[in-house]
Design an enzyme around this catalytic site. Structure first.
Site, mmCIF file in Angstrom:
data_model
loop_
_atom_site.group_PDB
_atom_site.id
_atom_site.type_symbol
_atom_site.label_atom_id
_atom_site.label_comp_id
_atom_site.label_asym_id
_atom_site.label_seq_id
_atom_site.Cartn_x
_atom_site.Cartn_y
_atom_site.Cartn_z
ATOM 1 N N ASP A 162 0.909 -1.260 -0.175
ATOM 2 C CA ASP A 162 -0.213 -0.381 0.475
ATOM 3 C C ASP A 162 0.991 1.122 0.263
ATOM 4 O OD1 ASP A 162 -2.154 1.760 0.341
ATOM 5 O OD2 ASP A 162 -2.790 0.614 2.167
ATOM 6 N N HIS A 163 0.481 1.973 -1.353
ATOM 7 C CA HIS A 163 1.921 3.551 -0.622
ATOM 8 C C HIS A 163 1.692 4.546 -0.579
ATOM 9 C CE1 HIS A 163 5.118 4.385 -3.273
ATOM 10 N NE2 HIS A 163 4.831 4.819 -4.312
ATOM 11 N N ARG A 164 0.116 4.254 -0.129
ATOM 12 C CA ARG A 164 -0.223 5.331 0.941
ATOM 13 C C ARG A 164 0.977 5.488 2.630
ATOM 14 N NH1 ARG A 164 -6.484 3.808 1.441
ATOM 15 N NH2 ARG A 164 -5.584 2.152 2.022
#
Length: 469
Positions: free
Chosen positions: A439-441
């Site tokens: 998850d790039h967040r």
């Protein structure tokens, strides 16, 4: 007075709430039919929810009077699924309960019924409810409409109401195993608690010349896809429609939600795992690992746990409601398992605290339970990071989708003998490709790359399991 005694005679068992937030379940299989004697705690049917297949025990003794729904029917929680005569030796002229239509039962106010213990499955609660009963007179009654002769014949398997009185005790997966091996359960000596026949009992009863079903492939059958249940296809048909329900429906909803909610990034690394494969062979001969299954997945799981220890920020979840990153100080390690009913992702609770033998035992139990279709919803809740092993199908790698509520998933490709530059020379080495989706967040490129590189480094030099742990 007749109505009161009749109400006390017949008990109705409703579909319980077998999981958090679930409202319906499909009846997969009945283990009893009208006329069978049942005892308190006896499993009467198997149902499938959006999370798992669950066996339902009856909470009282008696004789089965009526099955309200045939196999394959989806039933709402709270609907009556079976009626039991708890006083089978009483006056035959007493009134018997009339099967109410499900819609009418849901709409009409329920009458007061005798209070009894509701069925409670391990790990789940049930909602308090009352039971409605309507009576009609008659010395004899025709078979209830909800259980026609065709359905009863199908339940019996022979088209008659007869059933052996001394049926061997065994769970459905064990019965299937015995059928596949051609073993008569009546000839098997049970060793399980309460006289239940286990898988080991069936294998022990099989002669060496008989084909024995494989206990497991070289590695546990874990993958992101699973075969659909077989659907009859008419000759000449140009298409087949398969109803989407149960586990498959939940998978679809979860994957769509994950793919379009969490911004996925996938990175790849190809690594020489020759030393890891040698260590696997050595551990199989280690007396401390006796009794547990040792395979490459075990060391890959351990490598991932050590890499999380070195990069704790990876083990987190994005809280959209509060706009927070919630870092977990424990690892519930998910293993994506392909089963006949679809993909499930049970997890090993607190895997970070387990020794290598403990982790091996947990993996073995997880895979065996999933293969038998007995994974509970609780076992699939609370995962933090997942491994999916696509290599068992000969696949090199993939771009896995995050399990909802998790930050990362590692795909393990097939381990193959390939030419590799080792110490300045091209040699045949055991090589695999790892793919990490995250998850790039909450995981940026640097953190994701360090985490994947650490896993690869451990598998290339497994002694780092000691120096980095």
């Amino acid at each position: 007075m007749t109505d009161t005694s009749n109400a006390a005679r017949f008990r109705e068992f409703k579909m319980p709430d077998v999981g958090e937030g679930l409202t319906e379940a499909e009846i997969l299989k009945w283990y009893v039919q009208p006329g069978d004697t049942v005892t308190d705690g006896q499993v009467v049917c198997e149902v499938e929810t959006a999370k798992a297949a669950v066996e339902l025990p009856i909470p009282f003794d008696g004789v089965v009077h009526e099955l309200r729904f045939p196999e394959g029917t989806t039933v709402d929680v709270g609907q009556v699924i079976i009626a039991v005569d708890v006083a089978p030796g009483s006056d035959s002229g007493a009134e018997e309960p009339e099967a109410p239509a499900p819609a009418a039962e849901a709409a009409a106010p329920e009458a007061e019924a005798p209070k009894g213990r509701q069925p409670v499955l391990v790990g789940y609660g049930v909602s308090e409810s009352s039971t409605k009963r309507r009576a009609r007179k008659g010395a004899e009654t025709a078979p209830p409409a909800a259980a026609p002769a065709a359905v009863q014949a199908e339940l019996n398997g022979q088209g008659t109401a007869a059933v052996p009185e001394a049926r061997p005790l065994a769970k459905p997966p064990v019965r299937k195993l015995a059928k596949d091996l051609g073993i008569d359960l009546a000839t098997v000596t049970p060793t399980g608690a309460g006289g239940i026949i286990t898988r080991e009992d069936v294998h022990a009863a099989a002669t060496p010349s008989e084909p024995v079903a494989p206990a497991a492939p070289a590695e546990p059958s874990v993958a992101p896809m699973a075969a659909e249940a077989e659907v009859p296809v008419q000759q000449g048909a140009r298409e087949t429609r398969i109803p989407v329900k149960g586990v498959r429906k939940a998978i679809a909803q979860a994957m769509v939600g994950s793919a379009f909610t969490a911004p996925h990034v996938t990175e790849f690394v190809t690594v020489d795992v020759t030393r890891t494969m040698k260590l696997v062979a050595e551990l199989k001969e280690d007396k401390d690992m006796a009794g547990v299954r040792v395979n490459p997945l075990l060391l890959i799981a351990k490598a991932l746990l050590v890499a999380i220890k070195r990069n704790p920020e990876v083990n987190a979840v994005w809280d959209e409601a509060n706009q927070e990153i919630v870092q977990k100080h424990y690892v519930n390690l998910g293993i994506a398992a392909a089963t006949p009913r679809g993909l499930i992702v049970p997890n090993i609770k607190d895997a970070h605290d387990q020794t290598l033998p403990q982790l091996a035992a947990s993996l073995g139990e997880l895979v065996a339970t999933a293969r038998d279709g007995k994974t509970s919803p609780a076992a699939m809740a609370g995962g933090t990071v997942t491994i999916t092993n696509v290599g068992v199908f000969g696949v090199d790698t993939g771009t896995p989708i995050l399990n909802p509520g998790e930050s990362a998933i590692l795909a393990v490709g097939a381990i193959k003998l390939q030419p590799w530059v080792h110490k300045g020379k091209v040699k045949p080495r055991q090589v695999t490709t790892l793919a990490l989706s995250f998850d790039h967040r909450l995981i940026d490129g640097e953190l994701g790359s360090k985490f994947l590189a650490d896993i690869a480094a451990i598998l290339e030099q497994p002694k780092r399991l000691i120096t980095w742990a």
